[in-house]
Design an enzyme around this catalytic site. Structure first.
Site, short mmCIF file in Angstrom:
data_model
loop_
_atom_site.label_atom_id
_atom_site.label_comp_id
_atom_site.label_asym_id
_atom_site.label_seq_id
_atom_site.Cartn_x
_atom_site.Cartn_y
_atom_site.Cartn_z
N GLY A 67 -2.42 -1.94 -1.72
CA GLY A 67 -2.50 -3.50 -1.98
C GLY A 67 -2.06 -4.06 -0.61
O GLY A 67 -2.51 -3.49 0.44
N GLU A 68 -1.39 -5.21 -0.36
CA GLU A 68 -1.05 -5.85 0.62
C GLU A 68 -2.56 -6.29 1.45
O GLU A 68 -2.58 -6.76 2.51
CB GLU A 68 -0.47 -4.92 1.64
CG GLU A 68 1.02 -4.31 1.14
CD GLU A 68 1.51 -3.33 2.28
OE1 GLU A 68 1.16 -3.54 3.44
OE2 GLU A 68 2.63 -2.83 2.12
N GLY A 69 -3.35 -6.26 0.69
CA GLY A 69 -4.68 -6.60 1.56
C GLY A 69 -5.26 -5.65 2.54
O GLY A 69 -6.05 -5.99 3.28
#
Lengths: 339, 339
Positions: A305-307
């Site tokens: 995640g987190e981009g």
């Protein structure tokens, strides 16, 4: 609130008025590409990255200062049901880590000279546990979506929306099950690392939610409200605003694509400006991408995640754009063409 | 020249004396990785990039100034047989394009802040047409290999060897056929873009060469001498020098892997320090990588050469190393661990 001013109606109006593709830009990019000092097609998907047909995809003069990875941490009431390997307090702790520059996404953005902005989404107010009722009220969901639309403010020319939120792979899996059919086990994975017992609990939680909300899940915005999270609403807004303003988007992984999938279910053309950045190691993301009609640029087994997957793909896109913009042509370099 | 001072013997001696893996570095990398603020394994192959076990793979303090893409243009006598879509004069014209900064590899290296060095390999002296005799004499092949070893001079901490040379996919395909078994059609592709007639001619040329040299193709260095090109010899030297000096290598595509395949055939451990950067759209590269035991980081449909696939992967590796080096630990960031 009276029926005629329901906040979701404004979102539906925006989707009904999306601009058409910018054909001139695409044609100009293709014409230049044909003159560059390489065999036609030899840069493969790098050419597609600068050269695709969807609206906003043609990026002729990108400035690295205007490339952004933006993401939204949010908290989920459903974590009370024990669906994550980490406690919900980690969402706020990781927010502080992002602010201090210590997370993976900070390093990836720094590597590629990419700007990063974090949208905090009322962490002190988790969504409601969706096994007991809708996760959000309509005004809150619509307001978060509108807040997400601010992600493109300030001259962004490439957007990579991401998220962080303990519990949010549970929310994303519930959304996929609602959009594409259950049971939960078809869509879930281990998220941050639940064990077999935790995974079974996660599946049970989602199946219970599907049973509770089932009669109300034919409308994607209603799916968002009942099963979503604030980060998913925020990313929907960011992707939609980019679509309306011809800003190309790199889709991150399993949770970010839940936002794209909701828009896609409303109108497939709403994500025509999106490229899939990375196929997640999480559960059914590969099938989700197929349903969205997107082929990922990267497949590196990530599930953070987190981009982070989208930010990595910015590196590839920047290199692609540099080739397109700065390579010599056969004529300018005096290189012979094909025999 | 007398048998007891044949130049290839020096190469064989180097391969017989490769250093063992640097276990301490690998252990230190793994220990730090376990403390970083992410679920274990969540960065997928990015963790492997900083964390693999082979010698030289552990790169704890990389400096971007010391990362290099280096490549070798060379000319091939066999182009007289009409195996390429472009005339041989293009090799020199593209060399000028590299020097002037106009090629794809220049832009990719600039995007990632990576140094680039070009080794010109006697373009005015093409190798002999290998359908009529050996491509090179042993002293020339050995001298080129030794020249390639200079690629790691000057503090390189990551090497991405590449190539350019009209006709060199023909040479690479001939090498694969000699190493792994024919016929030519199993290994060839369209290179810079030959049509069906050109491809049939290319296959015929290689099959003729295999018939001519067949009795002498059991020794990889003899395969290099008879069917190779100067750029393949140079890249073999570069990869070998990196192996001896604990410098990790990113393998580029179809032609660069022919150099790696020759070393691998001499001793599988000779390419233990190599990661595959990108699987080419050219012909049988995927099978070659499987035979080398390498899983590519990227699959972007490129088939350009120039080290372009390897240079793109430097971007991924730089981001991986930045994460490893600069991410906060659970302790330093005050983030809770698993429940």
């Amino acid at each position: 609130m009276p029926e005629d001013i329901r906040p979701f109606e404004e979102i539906r109006l925006l989707l009904a008025n999306m601009p058409p593709p910018c054909e001139e830009s695409v044609a100009a990019v293709r014409a230049r590409d044909a003159q560059l000092t390489k065999p036609p097609g030899a840069l493969g998907r790098l050419e597609e990255s600068s050269n695709g047909s969807p609206p906003g995809r043609a990026m002729r003069s990108p400035q690295s200062k205007c490339q952004w990875s933006r993401f939204s941490p949010a908290n989920h009431g459903v974590v009370a049901k024990g669906v994550s390997a980490f406690p919900p307090s980690v969402t706020k702790q990781m927010l502080d880590n992002f602010t201090a520059g210590g997370a993976a996404i900070n390093q990836i953005c720094k590597s590629f000279g990419v700007g990063l902005k974090v949208f905090e989404l009322a962490l002190e107010h988790p969504t409601q546990d969706f096994t007991e009722g809708p996760a959000m009220e309509e005004p809150a969901a619509a307001a978060t979506l509108a807040y997400g639309m601010e992600a493109i403010n300030g001259g962004v020319d490439l957007l990579a929306p991401g998220e962080m939120g303990i519990g949010n792979t549970t929310s994303a899996a519930a959304i996929y099950a609602a959009l594409y059919g259950g049971p939960a086990a078809r869509w879930t994975g281990r998220g941050t690392g639940v064990d077999d017992v935790g995974l079974a609990r996660k599946n049970g939680v989602i199946d219970a939610a599907l049973a509770l909300h089932g009669p109300h899940l034919s409308d994607p915005l209603e799916i968002l409200r009942r099963l979503g999270g604030r980060e998913i609403a925020g990313m929907m807004g960011a992707i939609l605003a980019a679509r309306l303003n011809h800003v190309p988007v790199l889709l991150d992984g399993y949770v970010a694509c839940a936002a794209a999938a909701l828009l896609h279910a409303m109108d497939a053309n709403a994500i025509a400006h999106c490229m899939a950045a990375h196929v997640s190691a999480e559960g059914a993301h590969r099938e989700v991408l197929e349903r969205l009609g997107k082929k990922p640029l990267l497949d590196l087994g990530m599930r953070l995640g987190e981009g982070s997957g989208a930010a990595l793909a910015i590196g590839v896109v920047k290199a692609a754009l540099a080739c397109h913009r700065d390579m010599a042509t056969f004529e300018s370099a005096g290189v012979s063409g094909k025999d």
